[in-house]
Design a protein around this motif. Structure first.
Motif, short mmCIF file in Angstrom:
data_model
loop_
_atom_site.label_atom_id
_atom_site.label_comp_id
_atom_site.label_asym_id
_atom_site.label_seq_id
_atom_site.Cartn_x
_atom_site.Cartn_y
_atom_site.Cartn_z
N SER A 105 -0.30 -5.27 1.30
CA SER A 105 0.35 -4.12 1.94
C SER A 105 -0.64 -2.99 2.19
N PRO A 106 -0.55 -2.34 3.36
CA PRO A 106 -1.42 -1.21 3.66
C PRO A 106 -0.89 0.11 3.11
N ILE A 107 0.28 0.05 2.46
CA ILE A 107 0.93 1.28 2.02
C ILE A 107 1.35 1.19 0.56
N TYR A 108 1.19 2.32 -0.14
CA TYR A 108 1.63 2.43 -1.52
C TYR A 108 2.49 3.68 -1.63
N VAL B 285 3.07 7.08 9.65
CA VAL B 285 1.86 6.50 10.24
C VAL B 285 1.33 7.39 11.35
N GLU B 286 2.22 7.91 12.18
CA GLU B 286 1.81 8.78 13.28
C GLU B 286 1.22 10.09 12.75
N VAL B 287 1.84 10.66 11.72
CA VAL B 287 1.32 11.90 11.12
C VAL B 287 -0.04 11.63 10.49
N ALA B 288 -0.18 10.50 9.81
CA ALA B 288 -1.45 10.15 9.17
C ALA B 288 -2.57 10.04 10.20
N ALA B 289 -2.26 9.49 11.38
CA ALA B 289 -3.26 9.38 12.44
C ALA B 289 -3.62 10.76 12.98
N PHE C 7 0.54 6.57 0.27
CA PHE C 7 -0.90 6.44 0.51
C PHE C 7 -1.15 5.24 1.41
N LEU C 8 -1.88 5.45 2.49
CA LEU C 8 -2.19 4.38 3.44
C LEU C 8 -3.63 3.90 3.26
N ARG C 9 -3.79 2.59 3.16
CA ARG C 9 -5.12 2.03 2.98
C ARG C 9 -5.19 0.69 3.74
N PRO C 10 -5.20 0.76 5.07
CA PRO C 10 -5.15 -0.47 5.87
C PRO C 10 -6.37 -1.38 5.71
N ASP C 11 -7.53 -0.81 5.40
CA ASP C 11 -8.74 -1.64 5.27
C ASP C 11 -8.95 -2.19 3.86
N GLU C 12 -8.19 -1.67 2.90
CA GLU C 12 -8.25 -2.17 1.52
C GLU C 12 -6.81 -2.30 1.01
N PRO C 13 -6.11 -3.33 1.47
CA PRO C 13 -4.68 -3.46 1.17
C PRO C 13 -4.37 -3.53 -0.32
N LYS D 203 4.38 14.81 6.05
CA LYS D 203 3.20 15.62 5.72
C LYS D 203 3.17 15.93 4.23
N ALA D 204 4.33 16.27 3.67
CA ALA D 204 4.41 16.60 2.24
C ALA D 204 4.05 15.39 1.38
N LEU D 205 4.55 14.23 1.74
CA LEU D 205 4.27 13.02 0.96
C LEU D 205 2.80 12.63 1.04
N LEU D 206 2.20 12.79 2.20
CA LEU D 206 0.78 12.48 2.37
C LEU D 206 -0.10 13.46 1.61
N GLU D 207 0.28 14.74 1.61
CA GLU D 207 -0.51 15.78 0.94
C GLU D 207 -0.73 15.48 -0.53
N ILE D 208 0.29 14.97 -1.18
CA ILE D 208 0.21 14.77 -2.63
C ILE D 208 -0.06 13.30 -3.01
N GLY D 209 -0.25 12.46 -2.00
CA GLY D 209 -0.52 11.05 -2.29
C GLY D 209 0.68 10.28 -2.78
N ALA D 210 1.89 10.81 -2.55
CA ALA D 210 3.09 10.08 -2.93
C ALA D 210 3.22 8.83 -2.07
#
Length: 210
Positions: free
Chosen positions: A31-34, A178-182, A16-22, A7-14
């Motif tokens: 890659s879907p992840i940065y 991935v599960e938290v992002a969903a 970042f998931l972008r499956p539709d724009e790899p 959650k902490a990593l996602l909050e600050i964009g450390a």
């Protein structure tokens, strides 16, 4: 802890998931992840969560540890902060030896036999982490293990770490993130299996089309 760190990593964009724009890696792999865990240092709230988690993990899993060693360059600051929390010595390992002065590769005092834990920000294929561990072993250190902030959990990385007899303990991982992002609506539920397919074999780009 894995979910809290995710959650902490996602909050600050450390992370970042972008499956539709790899994203495209240097290797050309889509890659879907940065991941850029350096952003943690700029976010005091999330930094506190991460550094305290590193310190707690070291204390619980490696109570006999005598020093922390950061990987260059991203692991250095995290090793320094965790060492300050634990009141322990700290140093770091350069990517290569200096070409001047004493030609050091390992910075900081390291006596042969010192029990150390390596602090790494990210584990993907494991190569750079293994290189650091081997440098420390060659210098006479007793490397107890690695504490990393995040791991992709790729099979290639797991196999390489096992072959090198390197034990890694990550605060969070790809599957949990991935599960938290969903759950947070950052990706669709239907994206989960696509992303895990990438994790299983990054070279197979069939995940891109679902």
């Amino acid at each position: 802890m894995e979910k809290e760190i995710a959650k902490a990593l996602l909050e600050i964009g450390a992370v970042f998931l972008r499956p539709d724009e790899p994203f495209t890696w240097a290797s050309g792999i889509k890659s879907p992840i940065y991941c850029d865990n350096r952003l943690i240092l700029s976010a005091p709230k999330q930094r506190k969560i991460v550094e305290e988690a590193i310190a707690k993990t070291v204390k619980e899993l490696y109570p006999e540890a005598e020093a922390l060693m950061g990987t260059s360059t991203a692991g250095i600051a995290h090793a320094a902060i965790a060492a300050w929390i634990l009141d322990m010595p700290m140093g770091y390992v350069r990517g290569s030896a200096k070409d001047h002065g004493r030609n050091n590769r390992i910075e900081g005092k390291l006596e042969p036999g010192t029990k150390v834990v390596v602090i790494e920000d990210l584990i993907s294929t494991g190569g750079s982490c293994i290189d650091v561990v081997e440098a420390l072993r060659e210098a006479g250190a007793d490397v107890l293990g690695v504490v990393s902030i995040f791991t992709y959990g790729m099979q290639k990385g797991l196999d390489r770490l096992a072959a090198a007899n390197v034990k890694n303990n990550s605060l969070s991982n790809f599957d949990t993130l991935v599960e938290v992002a969903a759950e947070e609506g950052r990706i669709k539920e239907s994206d989960i299996e696509r992303l895990k397919k990438f994790r299983n074999n990054p070279s197979d780009e069939s995940w891109i089309n679902g």
